[in-house]
Design a protein around this motif. Structure first.
Motif, PDB file in Angstrom:
ATOM      1  N   GLN A  15       0.826  -1.199   0.000  1.00  0.00           N
ATOM      2  CA  GLN A  15       0.000   0.000   0.000  1.00  0.00           C
ATOM      3  C   GLN A  15       0.867   1.257   0.000  1.00  0.00           C
ATOM      4  OE1 GLN A  15      -2.558  -0.653   3.441  1.00  0.00           O
ATOM      5  NE2 GLN A  15      -4.251  -1.200   2.098  1.00  0.00           N
ATOM      6  N   GLN A  16       1.985   1.217   0.723  1.00  0.00           N
ATOM      7  CA  GLN A  16       2.913   2.345   0.695  1.00  0.00           C
ATOM      8  C   GLN A  16       3.425   2.590  -0.717  1.00  0.00           C
ATOM      9  OE1 GLN A  16       6.040   2.236   3.694  1.00  0.00           O
ATOM     10  NE2 GLN A  16       4.743   1.061   5.079  1.00  0.00           N
ATOM     11  N   ALA A  17       3.831   1.514  -1.394  1.00  0.00           N
ATOM     12  CA  ALA A  17       4.332   1.647  -2.764  1.00  0.00           C
ATOM     13  C   ALA A  17       3.246   2.184  -3.690  1.00  0.00           C
ATOM     14  CB  ALA A  17       4.841   0.295  -3.264  1.00  0.00           C
ATOM     15  N   TRP A  18       2.015   1.684  -3.513  1.00  0.00           N
ATOM     16  CA  TRP A  18       0.894   2.139  -4.340  1.00  0.00           C
ATOM     17  C   TRP A  18       0.621   3.623  -4.126  1.00  0.00           C
ATOM     18  CZ3 TRP A  18      -3.775   3.903  -2.187  1.00  0.00           C
ATOM     19  CH2 TRP A  18      -4.768   4.228  -3.126  1.00  0.00           C
ATOM     20  N   LEU A  19       0.603   4.077  -2.866  1.00  0.00           N
ATOM     21  CA  LEU A  19       0.286   5.476  -2.582  1.00  0.00           C
ATOM     22  C   LEU A  19       1.394   6.396  -3.081  1.00  0.00           C
ATOM     23  CD1 LEU A  19      -1.808   7.322  -1.368  1.00  0.00           C
ATOM     24  CD2 LEU A  19      -0.681   7.103   0.851  1.00  0.00           C
ATOM     25  N   ARG A  20       2.649   5.977  -2.941  1.00  0.00           N
ATOM     26  CA  ARG A  20       3.758   6.784  -3.469  1.00  0.00           C
ATOM     27  C   ARG A  20       3.650   6.912  -4.992  1.00  0.00           C
ATOM     28  NH1 ARG A  20       7.029   3.996   0.606  1.00  0.00           N
ATOM     29  NH2 ARG A  20       7.614   5.520   2.216  1.00  0.00           N
ATOM     30  N   ALA A  21       3.254   5.822  -5.653  1.00  0.00           N
ATOM     31  CA  ALA A  21       3.100   5.862  -7.107  1.00  0.00           C
ATOM     32  C   ALA A  21       1.969   6.801  -7.514  1.00  0.00           C
ATOM     33  CB  ALA A  21       2.839   4.455  -7.649  1.00  0.00           C
ATOM     34  N   GLN A  22       0.875   6.789  -6.758  1.00  0.00           N
ATOM     35  CA  GLN A  22      -0.240   7.695  -7.048  1.00  0.00           C
ATOM     36  C   GLN A  22       0.196   9.147  -6.896  1.00  0.00           C
ATOM     37  OE1 GLN A  22      -3.383   6.596  -8.133  1.00  0.00           O
ATOM     38  NE2 GLN A  22      -2.297   4.656  -8.207  1.00  0.00           N
ATOM     39  N   ALA A  23       0.944   9.440  -5.844  1.00  0.00           N
ATOM     40  CA  ALA A  23       1.429  10.806  -5.621  1.00  0.00           C
ATOM     41  C   ALA A  23       2.404  11.224  -6.717  1.00  0.00           C
ATOM     42  CB  ALA A  23       2.096  10.903  -4.252  1.00  0.00           C
ATOM     43  N   ARG A  24       3.286  10.300  -7.107  1.00  0.00           N
ATOM     44  CA  ARG A  24       4.278  10.615  -8.135  1.00  0.00           C
ATOM     45  C   ARG A  24       3.602  10.901  -9.475  1.00  0.00           C
ATOM     46  NH1 ARG A  24       7.273   6.865  -6.808  1.00  0.00           N
ATOM     47  NH2 ARG A  24       6.500   5.250  -8.238  1.00  0.00           N
ATOM     48  N   GLU A  25       2.599  10.120  -9.838  1.00  0.00           N
ATOM     49  CA  GLU A  25       1.878  10.337 -11.101  1.00  0.00           C
ATOM     50  C   GLU A  25       1.249  11.722 -11.136  1.00  0.00           C
ATOM     51  OE1 GLU A  25      -1.019   7.366 -11.800  1.00  0.00           O
ATOM     52  OE2 GLU A  25       0.411   5.788 -12.310  1.00  0.00           O
ATOM     53  N   ARG A  26       0.827  12.215  -9.982  1.00  0.00           N
ATOM     54  CA  ARG A  26       0.153  13.508  -9.899  1.00  0.00           C
ATOM     55  C   ARG A  26       1.107  14.647  -9.547  1.00  0.00           C
ATOM     56  NH1 ARG A  26      -2.706   9.313  -9.093  1.00  0.00           N
ATOM     57  NH2 ARG A  26      -4.936   9.216  -9.537  1.00  0.00           N
ATOM     58  N   GLN A  27       2.413  14.333  -9.540  1.00  0.00           N
ATOM     59  CA  GLN A  27       3.433  15.308  -9.157  1.00  0.00           C
ATOM     60  C   GLN A  27       3.087  15.928  -7.805  1.00  0.00           C
ATOM     61  OE1 GLN A  27       3.716  18.056 -12.456  1.00  0.00           O
ATOM     62  NE2 GLN A  27       4.776  16.577 -13.752  1.00  0.00           N
ATOM     63  N   ALA A  28       2.687  15.052  -6.894  1.00  0.00           N
ATOM     64  CA  ALA A  28       2.231  15.495  -5.574  1.00  0.00           C
ATOM     65  C   ALA A  28       2.960  14.757  -4.459  1.00  0.00           C
ATOM     66  CB  ALA A  28       0.727  15.290  -5.448  1.00  0.00           C
TER      67      ALA A  28
END
Length: 291
Positions: A166-179
């Motif tokens: 879940q940590q990896a998933w959330l970091r990926a979501q933030a990275r995709e959104r430049q957030a």
């Protein structure tokens, strides 16, 4: 992957009969907590009523959504069009408050007070919320909740309370959104909600064509998804004077063309099918296409 075991939620309190509802002018019921959101209903003098969130007896600013509850209206014999239901988001900063135990939260409607039934730890609620968002279809509500989850993590150091995947998933979501900053900077604020216009107009089996506009001043980030996974692809933006005139905008390159990459077939499901969707700024541009 190991998740903290969650207790089964108790059934929500029963809705009182119309006769019982007539005995009090104000009624307030807090039913459950879903993904850091308090769900319930409130009525005062036969109408939907405003509610407030309290922490240690003091009102704290919180996002509140109200909507119809036809089950409540029918049980109490009240007008169905009133907004009796409510959803109150627990603000990120509230968890970092000293001694912010479950018993510290209450919902108030007029003079009525009801405790918030927080039966799980902060970490367990985060895990449950992340699971919910991973399964949630793309759209504006998912985007809003993603940013809200990131804010909870930033305010409360919650990343370590998520499972590793879940940590990896959330970091990926933030990275995709430049957030990426949203996961650690409590002063970070999400971008304003954007209204998306657009459509897929033509699909010949090899190429997707359409148009999209989300902002007057910025080009949309277009993505192709196959069975829920992002597929790298080439996007060509095209001039669309007809769309420009219809939307009365200064932008001209509103059209797009996407050639389907062969990589989609590696993501086909067990039946060999690919469900395709084009997103603009992470919002779905059309219903899924099955090929």
């Amino acid at each position: 992957m190991i998740f903290q075991k969650l207790k089964l939620k108790p059934p929500p309190p029963p809705i009182p009969s119309a006769q019982a509802g007539a005995e009090r002018a104000t009624r307030l019921v807090v039913e459950r907590v879903e993904q850091m959101t308090v769900v319930g209903w409130a009525a005062a003098n036969g109408r939907g009523a405003e509610v407030e969130l309290l922490l240690h007896g003091s009102v704290v600013p919180a996002h509140v959504e109200r909507g119809p509850r036809h089950d409540v209206a029918a049980a109490l014999g009240l007008p169905a069009e009133e907004a009796y239901g409510f959803r109150v988001e627990l603000p990120p900063g509230s968890w970092s408050n000293a001694d912010a135990t479950p018993a510290a939260f209450q919902v108030r409607c007029g003079n009525e007070l009801s405790p918030v039934p927080l039966e799980h730890s902060f970490g367990a609620l985060l895990q449950e919320w992340a699971l919910h968002l991973q399964a949630m279809p793309a759209g504006g509500e998912r985007e809003r909740q993603l940013y809200a989850l990131m804010a909870q993590v930033a305010h409360n150091g919650g990343m370590g309370q998520l499972a590793n995947d879940q940590q990896a998933w959330l970091r990926a979501q933030a990275r995709e959104r430049q957030a990426e900053a949203a996961l650690s900077d409590v002063s970070w604020t999400p971008p304003a909600a954007r209204q998306l216009h657009g459509a897929i107009e033509r699909f010949d089996g090899l190429t997707l064509q359409g148009w999209a506009m989300g902002s007057e001043n910025a080009h949309e980030q277009l993505q192709l998804l196959c069975n829920g996974q992002t597929v790298p692809c080439s996007v060509v933006r095209l001039e669309r004077r007809d769309v420009q005139q219809a939307l009365e905008t200064t932008r001209l390159q509103l059209g797009f063309e996407i050639e389907l990459p062969s990589a989609i077939w590696a993501l086909a499901d067990s039946s060999g099918a690919c469900v395709l969707q084009v997103q603009a700024d992470f919002l779905p541009l059309s219903d899924p296409l099955r090929v």
